[in-house]
Design a protein around this motif. Structure first.
Motif, PDB file in Angstrom:
ATOM      1  N   GLU A 130      10.272  73.989  11.232  1.00 13.75           N
ATOM      2  CA  GLU A 130      10.263  75.269  10.515  1.00 13.75           C
ATOM      3  C   GLU A 130       9.768  76.414  11.389  1.00 13.75           C
ATOM      4  O   GLU A 130      10.092  77.570  11.127  1.00 13.75           O
ATOM      5  CB  GLU A 130       9.397  75.167   9.256  1.00 13.75           C
ATOM      6  CG  GLU A 130      10.027  74.323   8.176  1.00 13.75           C
ATOM      7  CD  GLU A 130       9.145  74.095   6.963  1.00 13.75           C
ATOM      8  OE1 GLU A 130       9.701  73.748   5.911  1.00 13.75           O
ATOM      9  OE2 GLU A 130       7.904  74.252   7.057  1.00 13.75           O
ATOM     10  N   ALA A 165      16.370  64.627   5.665  1.00 15.16           N
ATOM     11  CA  ALA A 165      15.864  65.993   5.462  1.00 15.16           C
ATOM     12  C   ALA A 165      16.288  66.902   6.612  1.00 15.16           C
ATOM     13  O   ALA A 165      16.711  68.048   6.389  1.00 15.16           O
ATOM     14  CB  ALA A 165      14.344  65.976   5.313  1.00 15.16           C
ATOM     15  N   ARG A 189      18.784  70.215   6.310  1.00 19.67           N
ATOM     16  CA  ARG A 189      18.279  71.571   6.591  1.00 19.67           C
ATOM     17  C   ARG A 189      18.712  72.118   7.939  1.00 19.67           C
ATOM     18  O   ARG A 189      18.873  73.327   8.108  1.00 19.67           O
ATOM     19  CB  ARG A 189      16.749  71.592   6.517  1.00 19.67           C
ATOM     20  CG  ARG A 189      16.240  71.478   5.100  1.00 19.67           C
ATOM     21  CD  ARG A 189      14.742  71.590   5.032  1.00 19.67           C
ATOM     22  NE  ARG A 189      14.271  72.919   5.376  1.00 19.67           N
ATOM     23  CZ  ARG A 189      12.985  73.237   5.457  1.00 19.67           C
ATOM     24  NH1 ARG A 189      12.060  72.337   5.219  1.00 19.67           N
ATOM     25  NH2 ARG A 189      12.619  74.464   5.778  1.00 19.67           N
ATOM     26  N   TRP A 190      18.833  71.237   8.918  1.00 21.09           N
ATOM     27  CA  TRP A 190      19.179  71.638  10.283  1.00 21.09           C
ATOM     28  C   TRP A 190      20.307  70.729  10.791  1.00 21.09           C
ATOM     29  O   TRP A 190      20.091  69.884  11.663  1.00 21.09           O
ATOM     30  CB  TRP A 190      17.954  71.519  11.194  1.00 21.09           C
ATOM     31  CG  TRP A 190      16.801  72.371  10.783  1.00 21.09           C
ATOM     32  CD1 TRP A 190      16.645  73.718  10.998  1.00 21.09           C
ATOM     33  CD2 TRP A 190      15.617  71.952  10.073  1.00 21.09           C
ATOM     34  NE1 TRP A 190      15.440  74.141  10.477  1.00 21.09           N
ATOM     35  CE2 TRP A 190      14.793  73.082   9.905  1.00 21.09           C
ATOM     36  CE3 TRP A 190      15.182  70.724   9.576  1.00 21.09           C
ATOM     37  CZ2 TRP A 190      13.568  73.022   9.261  1.00 21.09           C
ATOM     38  CZ3 TRP A 190      13.963  70.665   8.932  1.00 21.09           C
ATOM     39  CH2 TRP A 190      13.162  71.805   8.768  1.00 21.09           C
TER      40      TRP A 190
END
Length: 127
Positions: A50, A76, A80-81
């Motif tokens: 993050e 995850a 997200r990435w």
């Protein structure tokens, strides 16, 4: 003609709770010419991701303390990435037992430096 700036190595985040194994993985990343970052668990890894936009690959153990294991972290990160490449490692589990995100790779422990370096280079290129 040579460039005015040196090549910036790709960043690899190593997620491993056991210090000796984490240091071994860091050495492998450095030997490959990449810049290592380290996290002791999934929560710390997510906090690093993050705060940075330069991580090209994560290499995570499956069994870690905390609320999320390495497989959960892999999913995850992929959600997200999606551009970050993922290598999942374990000395306990086998590939057929795992539900990994697309294009993730599994390596068994103990890690073979040559195999890890070859996988990293195949996924993110030479340093």
């Amino acid at each position: 003609m040579t460039p005015d700036h040196p090549c910036i190595p790709a960043v690899v985040l190593v997620v491993e709770d056991e210090m000796v194994l984490r240091m071994r993985a860091i050495d492998i990343v450095e030997d490959a010419g990449y810049m290592p970052l380290e996290a002791m668990d999934a929560a710390e890894a997510v906090a690093i991701l993050e705060s940075r936009s330069d991580v090209a690959l994560i290499c995570t153990d499956i069994q870690m303390p905390g609320q999320m294991d390495g497989v959960g972290l892999a999913h995850a990160v992929h959600a997200r990435w999606p551009v970050i490449k993922i290598i999942v490692v374990s000395g306990q589990l086998k590939l057929q037992d795992l539900d990994l995100p697309p294009r993730s790779r599994f390596l068994g422990k103990p890690l073979n430096a040559g195999e890890v370096i070859a996988e990293m280079r195949d996924m993110i290129g030479h340093a």
